[in-house]
Scaffold this motif. Sequence first.
Motif, PDB file in Angstrom:
ATOM      1  N   ALA A  68       2.173   1.710  -6.739  1.00 58.14           N
ATOM      2  CA  ALA A  68       1.167   2.082  -7.737  1.00 58.14           C
ATOM      3  C   ALA A  68       1.814   2.643  -8.995  1.00 58.14           C
ATOM      4  O   ALA A  68       1.412   2.320 -10.122  1.00 58.14           O
ATOM      5  CB  ALA A  68       0.199   3.107  -7.137  1.00 58.14           C
ATOM      6  N   GLU A  69       2.838   3.472  -8.826  1.00 56.24           N
ATOM      7  CA  GLU A  69       3.552   4.041  -9.968  1.00 56.24           C
ATOM      8  C   GLU A  69       4.214   2.930 -10.795  1.00 56.24           C
ATOM      9  O   GLU A  69       4.163   2.932 -12.031  1.00 56.24           O
ATOM     10  CB  GLU A  69       4.609   5.026  -9.475  1.00 56.24           C
ATOM     11  CG  GLU A  69       5.478   5.633 -10.564  1.00 56.24           C
ATOM     12  CD  GLU A  69       4.748   6.648 -11.424  1.00 56.24           C
ATOM     13  OE1 GLU A  69       5.195   6.888 -12.566  1.00 56.24           O
ATOM     14  OE2 GLU A  69       3.718   7.181 -10.959  1.00 56.24           O
ATOM     15  N   ARG A 115      -4.522   7.081 -12.888  1.00 54.97           N
ATOM     16  CA  ARG A 115      -3.972   8.409 -13.193  1.00 54.97           C
ATOM     17  C   ARG A 115      -2.733   8.284 -14.079  1.00 54.97           C
ATOM     18  O   ARG A 115      -2.552   9.042 -15.029  1.00 54.97           O
ATOM     19  CB  ARG A 115      -3.630   9.117 -11.881  1.00 54.97           C
ATOM     20  CG  ARG A 115      -3.297  10.599 -12.027  1.00 54.97           C
ATOM     21  CD  ARG A 115      -3.135  11.229 -10.659  1.00 54.97           C
ATOM     22  NE  ARG A 115      -4.339  11.015  -9.849  1.00 54.97           N
ATOM     23  CZ  ARG A 115      -4.380  11.137  -8.524  1.00 54.97           C
ATOM     24  NH1 ARG A 115      -3.282  11.439  -7.861  1.00 54.97           N
ATOM     25  NH2 ARG A 115      -5.505  10.936  -7.877  1.00 54.97           N
ATOM     26  N   ARG A 169      -4.756   0.964  -4.627  1.00 56.04           N
ATOM     27  CA  ARG A 169      -4.536   2.325  -5.123  1.00 56.04           C
ATOM     28  C   ARG A 169      -4.933   2.420  -6.600  1.00 56.04           C
ATOM     29  O   ARG A 169      -4.153   2.847  -7.444  1.00 56.04           O
ATOM     30  CB  ARG A 169      -3.069   2.735  -4.919  1.00 56.04           C
ATOM     31  CG  ARG A 169      -2.695   2.916  -3.449  1.00 56.04           C
ATOM     32  CD  ARG A 169      -1.234   3.273  -3.262  1.00 56.04           C
ATOM     33  NE  ARG A 169      -0.933   3.548  -1.872  1.00 56.04           N
ATOM     34  CZ  ARG A 169      -0.834   4.776  -1.340  1.00 56.04           C
ATOM     35  NH1 ARG A 169      -0.987   5.839  -2.105  1.00 56.04           N
ATOM     36  NH2 ARG A 169      -0.566   4.928  -0.055  1.00 56.04           N
ATOM     37  N   ASP A 212       0.858  -1.191   0.000  1.00 47.41           N
ATOM     38  CA  ASP A 212       0.000   0.000   0.000  1.00 47.41           C
ATOM     39  C   ASP A 212       0.892   1.237   0.000  1.00 47.41           C
ATOM     40  O   ASP A 212       1.068   1.915   1.018  1.00 47.41           O
ATOM     41  CB  ASP A 212      -0.912  -0.017   1.227  1.00 47.41           C
ATOM     42  CG  ASP A 212      -1.950   1.097   1.167  1.00 47.41           C
ATOM     43  OD1 ASP A 212      -2.059   1.755   0.112  1.00 47.41           O
ATOM     44  OD2 ASP A 212      -2.655   1.294   2.171  1.00 47.41           O
ATOM     45  N   ASP A 213       1.478   1.516  -1.184  1.00 46.21           N
ATOM     46  CA  ASP A 213       2.479   2.571  -1.288  1.00 46.21           C
ATOM     47  C   ASP A 213       2.373   3.192  -2.676  1.00 46.21           C
ATOM     48  O   ASP A 213       2.175   2.486  -3.667  1.00 46.21           O
ATOM     49  CB  ASP A 213       3.876   1.980  -1.058  1.00 46.21           C
ATOM     50  CG  ASP A 213       4.949   3.045  -0.905  1.00 46.21           C
ATOM     51  OD1 ASP A 213       5.291   3.676  -1.925  1.00 46.21           O
ATOM     52  OD2 ASP A 213       5.442   3.225   0.226  1.00 46.21           O
ATOM     53  N   SER A 214       2.511   4.488  -2.778  1.00 45.34           N
ATOM     54  CA  SER A 214       2.396   5.171  -4.069  1.00 45.34           C
ATOM     55  C   SER A 214       3.467   4.723  -5.051  1.00 45.34           C
ATOM     56  O   SER A 214       3.253   4.725  -6.261  1.00 45.34           O
ATOM     57  CB  SER A 214       2.459   6.690  -3.874  1.00 45.34           C
ATOM     58  OG  SER A 214       3.698   7.055  -3.264  1.00 45.34           O
ATOM     59  N   ARG A 215       4.659   4.327  -4.526  1.00 42.91           N
ATOM     60  CA  ARG A 215       5.711   3.850  -5.423  1.00 42.91           C
ATOM     61  C   ARG A 215       5.310   2.532  -6.087  1.00 42.91           C
ATOM     62  O   ARG A 215       5.623   2.285  -7.254  1.00 42.91           O
ATOM     63  CB  ARG A 215       7.017   3.677  -4.648  1.00 42.91           C
ATOM     64  CG  ARG A 215       7.687   4.990  -4.247  1.00 42.91           C
ATOM     65  CD  ARG A 215       8.789   4.773  -3.234  1.00 42.91           C
ATOM     66  NE  ARG A 215       8.249   4.301  -1.964  1.00 42.91           N
ATOM     67  CZ  ARG A 215       9.009   3.993  -0.900  1.00 42.91           C
ATOM     68  NH1 ARG A 215      10.324   4.098  -0.990  1.00 42.91           N
ATOM     69  NH2 ARG A 215       8.448   3.571   0.208  1.00 42.91           N
ATOM     70  N   GLU A 243      -4.592   5.916  -8.356  1.00 43.37           N
ATOM     71  CA  GLU A 243      -3.249   6.347  -8.734  1.00 43.37           C
ATOM     72  C   GLU A 243      -2.778   5.643 -10.001  1.00 43.37           C
ATOM     73  O   GLU A 243      -2.138   6.246 -10.869  1.00 43.37           O
ATOM     74  CB  GLU A 243      -2.277   6.079  -7.586  1.00 43.37           C
ATOM     75  CG  GLU A 243      -2.543   6.933  -6.349  1.00 43.37           C
ATOM     76  CD  GLU A 243      -1.580   6.612  -5.224  1.00 43.37           C
ATOM     77  OE1 GLU A 243      -0.372   6.472  -5.503  1.00 43.37           O
ATOM     78  OE2 GLU A 243      -2.031   6.485  -4.065  1.00 43.37           O
ATOM     79  N   SER A 299     -11.031  10.003  -6.452  1.00 37.49           N
ATOM     80  CA  SER A 299     -10.329   9.469  -7.620  1.00 37.49           C
ATOM     81  C   SER A 299     -11.233   9.434  -8.845  1.00 37.49           C
ATOM     82  O   SER A 299     -10.779   9.679  -9.970  1.00 37.49           O
ATOM     83  CB  SER A 299      -9.804   8.060  -7.314  1.00 37.49           C
ATOM     84  OG  SER A 299      -8.784   8.110  -6.339  1.00 37.49           O
ATOM     85  N   SER A 348      -4.428  -3.802  -8.370  1.00 37.16           N
ATOM     86  CA  SER A 348      -4.736  -2.361  -8.315  1.00 37.16           C
ATOM     87  C   SER A 348      -5.684  -1.989  -7.185  1.00 37.16           C
ATOM     88  O   SER A 348      -5.952  -0.800  -6.976  1.00 37.16           O
ATOM     89  CB  SER A 348      -5.363  -1.923  -9.649  1.00 37.16           C
ATOM     90  OG  SER A 348      -6.668  -2.487  -9.796  1.00 37.16           O
TER      91      SER A 348
END
Length: 704
Positions: free
Chosen positions: A137-138, A170, A164, A132-135, A167, A209, A161
Amino acid sequence: RAVPILEALDTASLAASLDHSNGTLRDNVQRLLVHRDDPAAVPVLMRLARDGRRPVTRMQALCTLDGMGALTPGLVARALNDPAPGVRRQALRLADHWAGQDEPLLEAAVRLVNDPDPTVRFQLALSLGQWDDSRAAEALGRLALDRPHDVWIEAAVVSSSWRRTGEILRVALAHPPVEGGAPAGDGRADATLISRLIDTLGGSNDRKSLSHAINAVMARFPTDQPLEDWRLAAAARLLDLNRGSTKDAEDRNHAFLRRAGETARNSRISVPKRTLAFRLLGRVPEERDADRTFLGEMLEPNVPVSLQIAAVGELARFGETPAFSEIVRRWDGLGPEVRSRALDALVGHPTGPVALLDAVERGVLAASSIDAAHRQRLLDHPTEAIKRRASRAFEASRPSSRTAVVDAFRPALAVAGDAQRGEAIFVKTCATCHKFGGHGHEVGPDLAALTDRTPEAFLVAILDPNREVDARYASYTAALKDGRLVTGLVAAETANSVSLKRLDSQLDVLLRSELDELKTAGKSLMPEGLENDLKSDALTDLVAYLSSGGYRPKSVAGNRPRTVAQNAAGVLRLSAETAEIYGPSLTYEPEFGNLGYWHSRDDHASWVVQVDRPGTFTVTMEWACADESANNPFELQMSGTTIRGRVGGTGAGTWSHYQSIFLGEVTLAVGTHRLDLRPADTVHNALMDLRAIVLSPRVSLKKE
């Protein structure tokens, strides 16, 4: 070579044996080490995991440490840089234990986003869903962008997915697909990925979102070129999912919606693109009335059927009496397919049944123009007021007892039907949910696979479909939170969706977050009341077609199929010459006067007989069968009676010695009957050579 006695080794020596070329030996070493759970093995295994000569040894050392509970995140991070892809792949899987707990491990994992090995990238896409981290998701977004048409990576990214989704979407929307599809590896998202991420986001109820995605799709559209298909589809789905705050989104994006309206009205634009644009009509309040009128005008015969179907669906989305009136007042001009979709839309909408029944009660729409399937849905509607109105509207065509209906139509079986005419009736009436003889859709049971193909069995199945209901074909009704009702068979289920298959084989994929209720009454999806759409002679022809197995009989020299009548003594002799022949290998042999070459389970023969002196008949068959081919099972069906048996041998090495074999008895009423003979299982060698089937009255019969 010598096989070591592993149980005799001390723990350190046993662990060192993991560095062996034999896979079975390594597996046994791993099993014994995990069972011993001796800390003395840990230093040896760590050394092998770091410096083992063989990649398989390094990989198995990691997994053995994991089984012993001695694996460390530092060792896993080191393995993520291993030169062997198999080791990196297993290290990613093992890294799941520390998801969200070890920063260096996540950093080492995301660096594998450009790994040259596809199996490593696939495992990375699966494992990143645990972080559960934006990195993470990226990295998932980059995996999808780098290989936009890789269905395995796409499936793994969507699966991962859920934490997140916004993200990842996006990232995808920042690199949208180009019209016509983007070549793999060009760094652009795939339209299918965007669609699946939007559906996943809809199930998360993440309004922030959703709003961001709506703006990304609608606020930055190209003004100097046509709207892309993916953008039209994505915008419509996002607005549908964002019902709780739709108006704000529309107010900010009216320019896009007006552009979509122009696309919908432009007859020079392709039909598929216009169909997508239809889904965005009626979303600008001040243009709603004009859009509704336009959609009504699309229900004219000169408009392509796909656009008419799209117009019906969008009018139903409007969900108001004027929209339903646009459909009803053009009813007589709608073709069969469009009319069926219109009934689906009307019956499934919260207010549609009221508009439909109003039209029936006013005489604007004939009750007979509503087919049996949709009549049944109205008669079983969960709203009592609608059920009562429907019952009154269809009272004349609603029998009180299905048994009485079957009995009333049973005389139709006493007449020989025309299978060729029956084929046309099947295409018109039954092909919406059954596939048979190369026609129709696979919704209901496979009729060609039925074991009981007697006319009686088909009569009951057609007129009393709920007498026996296979759970696989029970009808389910989904009540959605927006008030819609969707009916069909449960075709598939996932963690966040249920797919219902309608009569026309179309799928409705429903998010579980949209469901208010899903239930079944245990009834068949096939409706009752088909007798209102079929006259007696049509039913006779339909049963004849179904009984034939969907095939035309073969044309074989010397074989002359015809109706067999009783002789002076009341006997019916069904000779090979008079049979209808079906199947890949069965044929008539004129030199022997028999049916031979029964090699396939699909081979079968049928006779039509005329009985004018009813009674009970003994059944005998005249066959020859070499002993080495004996014991194949057969099945004979006639007038609701099934006789099963096995073909006995009539002599070693010979097919010319015929015997008359007693099989059983059958009772026949006055009229026309059909007898069907077929193998009951896979045929070993050949079933038999059949000369005749003889039906002899048990007592002497006089002609009435």
